[in-house]
Design a protein around this motif. Structure first.
Motif, PDB file in Angstrom:
ATOM      1  N   SER A 210      47.577  29.570 -11.499  1.00  0.00           N
ATOM      2  CA  SER A 210      48.593  30.592 -11.743  1.00  0.00           C
ATOM      3  C   SER A 210      48.155  31.462 -12.908  1.00  0.00           C
ATOM      4  O   SER A 210      47.669  30.947 -13.928  1.00  0.00           O
ATOM      5  CB  SER A 210      49.949  29.944 -12.062  1.00  0.00           C
ATOM      6  OG  SER A 210      50.365  29.105 -11.010  1.00  0.00           O
ATOM      7  N   TRP A 211      48.362  32.776 -12.771  1.00  0.00           N
ATOM      8  CA  TRP A 211      47.870  33.714 -13.793  1.00  0.00           C
ATOM      9  C   TRP A 211      48.710  34.978 -13.755  1.00  0.00           C
ATOM     10  O   TRP A 211      49.203  35.379 -12.691  1.00  0.00           O
ATOM     11  CB  TRP A 211      46.411  34.053 -13.507  1.00  0.00           C
ATOM     12  CG  TRP A 211      45.793  35.099 -14.389  1.00  0.00           C
ATOM     13  CD1 TRP A 211      45.184  34.914 -15.601  1.00  0.00           C
ATOM     14  CD2 TRP A 211      45.723  36.508 -14.125  1.00  0.00           C
ATOM     15  NE1 TRP A 211      44.741  36.105 -16.105  1.00  0.00           N
ATOM     16  CE2 TRP A 211      45.051  37.109 -15.228  1.00  0.00           C
ATOM     17  CE3 TRP A 211      46.160  37.314 -13.085  1.00  0.00           C
ATOM     18  CZ2 TRP A 211      44.804  38.478 -15.286  1.00  0.00           C
ATOM     19  CZ3 TRP A 211      45.935  38.683 -13.148  1.00  0.00           C
ATOM     20  CH2 TRP A 211      45.248  39.250 -14.243  1.00  0.00           C
ATOM     21  N   GLY A 212      48.849  35.622 -14.915  1.00  0.00           N
ATOM     22  CA  GLY A 212      49.426  36.949 -14.960  1.00  0.00           C
ATOM     23  C   GLY A 212      50.786  37.013 -15.613  1.00  0.00           C
ATOM     24  O   GLY A 212      51.432  36.002 -15.887  1.00  0.00           O
ATOM     25  N   ASP A 213      51.223  38.232 -15.831  1.00  0.00           N
ATOM     26  CA  ASP A 213      52.501  38.531 -16.465  1.00  0.00           C
ATOM     27  C   ASP A 213      53.628  38.333 -15.462  1.00  0.00           C
ATOM     28  O   ASP A 213      53.571  38.849 -14.337  1.00  0.00           O
ATOM     29  CB  ASP A 213      52.472  39.979 -16.964  1.00  0.00           C
ATOM     30  CG  ASP A 213      53.631  40.330 -17.876  1.00  0.00           C
ATOM     31  OD1 ASP A 213      54.760  39.899 -17.590  1.00  0.00           O
ATOM     32  OD2 ASP A 213      53.406  41.034 -18.870  1.00  0.00           O
ATOM     33  N   ALA A 214      54.683  37.629 -15.874  1.00  0.00           N
ATOM     34  CA  ALA A 214      55.806  37.349 -14.973  1.00  0.00           C
ATOM     35  C   ALA A 214      56.502  38.620 -14.502  1.00  0.00           C
ATOM     36  O   ALA A 214      57.184  38.611 -13.465  1.00  0.00           O
ATOM     37  CB  ALA A 214      56.807  36.428 -15.667  1.00  0.00           C
ATOM     38  N   SER A 215      56.331  39.728 -15.226  1.00  0.00           N
ATOM     39  CA  SER A 215      56.980  40.986 -14.841  1.00  0.00           C
ATOM     40  C   SER A 215      56.208  41.742 -13.765  1.00  0.00           C
ATOM     41  O   SER A 215      56.722  42.708 -13.189  1.00  0.00           O
ATOM     42  CB  SER A 215      57.148  41.883 -16.064  1.00  0.00           C
ATOM     43  OG  SER A 215      55.883  42.302 -16.572  1.00  0.00           O
TER      44      SER A 215
END
Length: 456
Positions: A210-215
């Motif tokens: 899992s990777w990245g900005d939640a937005s």
């Protein structure tokens, strides 16, 4: 940072290389010195795609002319690294920026040889470029990642080794990583993955990154990770089993695409799921006629143990769908039927969303990375009926095998979920310029271009 294989950073000692199309060649020929023009005429060279002509000088070779076809197709240039004499070469004529990027990518693809167990007989010629395009080098690295993973024999690329590769990539890019292994799959409700992989001494697992900005928009990638496929108790013949180390080619594509997304920092929240198993023969192998449970609660009668890839993907697709991503994509070396229909070079694309399919096809044309859309023809569901379970994993008919495999997968995708499935061969059967025999990335660059256009 050292340049990748096939590249040099110093142009000062490089010989000139002219990349010329057959259309427009006469005009280019007229601009050469009389002596060079006579040499070209004597060789009856006309810049046909895939051709090469060395130009003479007072002290030996003075340069070369590379005949190319479509200047935006990386493989138009891929014959150069091993057709040219060893040494450094630099582009000597004007090419548009997008064609120069294609040259760099094609050169890197053409320079590749899998060297883990056997030293290549010669090094490729090098393209001297002071500042190769960074995104192009990332695309090259992703394509070669697929090749390396698929080419590695199963003794060095089982479920654990596939997990190790994913874990290393997650660590490099600061992604969260988890692996559910062995009987823990049953405890966490992944019974279909466990059923297929339980016979092997190498424990089955579900790999998650899992990777990245939640937005950011959420994209889920799923890759079929059958690290070797004997066919199970419905055992493959010897010629059908010979190259089954490549049956984790879908996982290789998904993993390489995830790495590419992270390295280029696309504004995407990413989930990567790889069900990794070995479809082995043993006392605990799943059997034809068994009814197995799935994460969704759908019961599946095993008509054929050699249709195992769709079975493990079903659990992973359900799990991905529980997150309600904006887009769900899976890659799988799923069916021989797709190869019968479209041949080895053309992956079969299925999607329940016309906008997604059109975007992928458009990106495919733009970056010269072909895919072909196939129909989710739902009347063919009749080929997957079972008298004792909700569905069968295969059927007695050989009709529309790629379509029915895609329909099987769709059963495990939520009804309103945008989804695309790419049935890839992930393999070159023979050596061609830029495409050495062995593992191959297919549809990967087009998938990246589609995601970049859609979400960046």
């Amino acid at each position: 940072m050292n340049p990748p294989n096939g590249f040099a950073s110093d142009r000062s000692k490089a010989l000139p290389l002219y990349c010329v199309q057959r259309i427009g060649f006469d005009e280019w020929r007229k601009s050469q010195t009389p002596g060079i023009g006579q040499w070209i005429d004597a060789q009856t060279f006309d810049a046909a795609s895939g051709s090469l002509l060395l130009l003479p000088g007072e002290n030996g070779i003075a340069g070369a002319v590379l005949g190319i076809g479509d200047p935006l197709d990386p493989f138009a240039y891929a014959h150069a690294p091993f057709a040219l004499p060893p040494g450094d070469w630099a582009l000597a004529n004007d090419l548009p920026a997008d064609a120069q990027r294609a040259l760099q990518l094609g050169w890197g693809l053409g320079s590749y040889r899998f060297a883990r167990y056997k030293k290549p007989t010669r090094a490729p010629s090098r393209l001297a470029a002071e500042a190769p395009d960074a995104e192009t080098l990332a695309l090259l690295a992703a394509s070669l990642r697929v090749r390396d993973l698929v080419n590695t024999p199963t003794q060095d690329m089982g479920p654990q080794e596939l997990e190790d590769a994913a874990r290393d990539i997650a660590k490099t890019h600061g992604a969260q990583f988890e692996s559910i292994v062995g009987d823990e799959l049953l405890k966490q409700n992944f019974p279909a993955i466990h059923a297929v992989g339980r016979a092997s001494h190498r424990e089955p697992r579900l790999i998650e990154l899992s990777w990245g900005d939640a937005s950011h928009p959420h994209v889920a990638l799923v890759g079929k990770g059958v690290c070797f496929d004997t066919g199970g108790l419905d055992i493959k013949p010897a010629d059908g089993m010979r190259n089954m180390k490549k049956d984790m080619g879908g996982a290789a594509h998904a993993l390489a695409l995830a790495e590419l997304i992270m390295s280029q920092k696309l504004p995407i929240r990413l989930t990567l799921l790889i069900p990794a198993v070995e479809n082995a023969i043993g006392p605990d192998a799943f059997r034809p006629g068994e009814v197995i449970a799935t994460r969704s609660g759908v019961s599946v009668e095993i008509d054929n143990t050699d249709a195992e890839g769709r079975v493990i993907l079903g659990d992973a697709l359900v799990y991905a769908g529980e997150r309600s991503p904006q887009l769900l994509i899976d890659f799988a070396t799923l069916t021989g039927a797709a190869r019968i229909a479209l041949g080895p070079d053309l992956p079969a694309l299925y999607s329940n969303d016309d906008a997604v399919a059109d975007a992928w096809l458009g990106a495919s044309a733009q970056v010269r990375d072909p895919v072909w859309r196939m129909p989710l023809w739902r009347p063919y569901w009749r080929y997957l009926t079972s008298s004792i379970a909700d569905m069968a994993n295969a059927g007695s008919s050989r009709m529309a095998g790629s379509v029915t495999a895609a329909l099987y997968l769709e059963r495990f995708v939520p009804a309103q979920q945008a989804w695309a499935h790419l049935d890839v061969y992930a393999w070159n059967d023979s050596d061609r310029p830029g495409k050495p025999a062995g593992g191959e990335a297919q549809g990967l660059r087009a998938a990246y271009a589609m995601l970049k256009s859609r979400f960046a």
